[in-house]
Structures are given as C-alpha cells and as structure tokens.
Design a protein around this motif. Sequence first.
Motif: not given
Length: 461
Positions: A126-133
């Motif tokens: 699992v990977s996470y990408i923060k702050y998507p608009k």
Amino acid sequence: MDFSEPFKLSGLLGRFSPDGKCLASCVQYRLIIRDVNTLQILQLYTCLDQIQYIEWSSDSLFILCAMYKRGIVQVWSLEQPDWHCKIDEGSAGLVASCWSPDGRHILNTTEFHLRITVWSLCTKSVSYIKYPKACQQGIAFTKDGRYMAVAERRDCKDFVSLFVCSNWQLLRHFDTETQDLFGIEWAPNGCVLAVWDTCLELWAIGPNQLITVFQYKILLYSLDGRLLSTYRAYEWSLGIKSIAWSPSSQFLAIGSYDEKVRILNHVTWKKITDFEHPATVVNTKTIVYKEVEKSSPIESERLSFPPTRALASSVFSTRSKYDISQVPVSFQYIKPVADRANPKMGIGMLAFSPDNCFLATKSDNIPNAVWIWDIQKLKLSVVLEQLCAIQSFQWDPRQPRLAVCTGNSKVYLWSPAGCVSVQVPTEGKAFCNALCKPLSTPSLQITFSTFNLAQALLVKT
C-alpha cells in the motif's frame, strides 16, 4: 443497423472491455460479463452491495466494482473466476476509484480528498499520496502508462507531483502559477502536461465584501517540471471551459466561454487560428445537415390486429432524416442569463477524431448544432442541426465516424460520406445518452467497442 434484445442495467453501468471482446453490465449488486459477439453470459459475480462504478483493467483480465457508500472495492478475475479481492477503506471513506495503466494497481481517493491510496494486487503493498486536490480532473496518466500527474493543494497553493508508475516513486514536484487549478491533462505523446485555471474565483477584500476575479490561463509543463509556455486569450471575462489534445499531440484545442475554440501548435505554443460559432453560417462551402421528421408510411387502420407496444414504438413512431440546407442558415441561439451561476454559454464539448483530421465541437449557446472542423484545412466543414439539444457525442476509435445523442430514441451517425439517423427499437419512451451520464428515467446509452460499431442497451433503473 442491427440491435440485440434489451438488457437491464443499473445506473448506466455498462462497459466494453479494452480488447473489445467482453461487455460488463450491472444490475443492482450483480456484475454480468457477456461475450460481445454472442451476448451469452460468460461470468456472473455477486458483490456485497449495490454497484456504483465499474472499470476494466487495461489488459481486460480484471474488473473492479466500487461501492462508494460502504467504502469498498471488489475486484474480479475473468481468467480465474474463483479469485476475488476486496479493498475496504474503512473510516476514511471512498469517493473515487480507478486502475493504474498496468492493470495491477488500484487508486482509491478517500473522502474530503485527504489522500490517494495505491493498492497493489501483486505484492499486496500500500502506498499513500497526500493532499490531492478536489478538481475536475486531478489525476492524469501518460498514454504509455509510465508516469502519473497528481494535482495537489498545500498551504493554499497549487502543486503538481509526477510519479513513476512502475514503483510509485516521486519524480518531480513543482508549484503551478495558478490561483485555483481546475484540471490537468497529458499530451498523447506524454511530453507535455496542460494545466488550466478556473474560469472565475471569489476574493474576500473585507469582512463582508467579495469580488469576482476572472481567469483565463493555461500553462504547459515539460516532464521535468519546466514551464514551457503560458497562454492567455483575454482578461476580465469568463475563461476556459474545455480542452482537448489532438491524437498526434500537434494541436491543443481550448474551448472558451466567448464561443470560440483556439488552436495552439506544439512548436511555439502560440495560437494558429480560432474557430468561431456564429448563429448564422454564410460560407457556401460549408455543408449544413438539418434533421427533419417524417411520419411512418404504415397506417394503423390497415392492420387487422392491434399493435403491441414494441411494434407501435418501432413502426408508428416518428422517423427522421437529414436534408442539406441552403446557405445561409440561421440556428437557434440562446442568450445566457447574466445574473445566474453556470451560464449556458461557451464551448462545452470538443473532441478530435482518431485520425487527427476532424474536430467536433458544441457551443452551449447553440445547443442543437454540432460543428465539425477540418483540421488539415483549418476551416468549418460540416454542421449538424438537430431537432433537440445535443446531449453528447463520441468518435469511433477506429475511423472518422461521429455518434451523436440528443435525448430521444435515435442515434445519429456522421462520416465524411454523409449522415444517417438510426431508430433504436424500444418499448415506450426512451432517451439516447452517452455512457457515464446517469439519469433517473429509462434510458439508452451509446458507446463504441474496439472492434464493433456500437451497441445500444436499454437501461431500466
């Protein structure tokens, strides 16, 4: 055109597989996979709740079913029917789900766009990408599937992050010269990323004072994050409404609220021409096809038996055809209401043909017309004038053939050889609409398969 018998659907959830061999449809919580040629059921899957979204993997071997209300995604395999996968986002919730280009990773966007979670079906990592608009189009993949761009919002400022899809490592991270980023889209060759600003924005200048600031700005970035060019057509008015890349990446079409389409070239990123959408066409070299209605030649009094609903719908319904109008031709023009939000004006739809020869557009001020432009000659070639407002259109992926839907029980097809109106056999009143446009009434949807012209499915919600 031949039609199959109608099949039930829920929420217009019908999708052709990328290889064009299978058709997936949903009825409540059931997922049905059919063979495109025979329409026989190949697989039948049962999900945990009512399905709200489905999507095929790029290799047509897997299909995901998203149940946003429960925050769950289920994945099914066509090669191994006994294999299945369930992804539960838990308290984070779920608002969007999609495949990565390799067809082995799933990207889930949580509620309030707190993060994007990347789930691997192979390694279970699992990977996470923060702050998507939260914007119109905040995620974009290159056509070759190597890179992904994500629009982000941090500390009241817009950013774009570029990721390598093979290992999800961050490649570039840069801020954009936008006030409120509205969307991003890669050129088909994957070398240029288009970023455009919102058409307007409200600014607070006091405790109880707001002013409206109009924006017209599109920015073009390279793969390494360099700003290649910035384009502004005008100021102090509503700006960009839609954009479309040509399949060859040579042209970028920008639809604006001033009823013009501006074409930028890929060398200097300057405007080479603009296409206007006047209410009257005066050029004698432009062909105007006008839809006209005609009554069925068979009269009900001649039949010795009462017609069934299906027969009455197909035989006694009003037919339509195209006539060539004499130029000049005036179209129905709707003047937008200035004091209301989201005015019906500007270029709301535009799409290039797969051979890069034509551009189809629609101006919301002239809702009953489709404009088809010759890209090689950079001039207007054909206008289709319909009796009803255009709901959507879509190009055939294999040849320059355009399908148009207007909200009735007909499908309209245009090609350089001419136009044709196709009556879709249905029981009772039906509406033609494009894929992914949910309606609350019984509807028809049109979508092109890779190897077949089109298939129409009756939707009963």
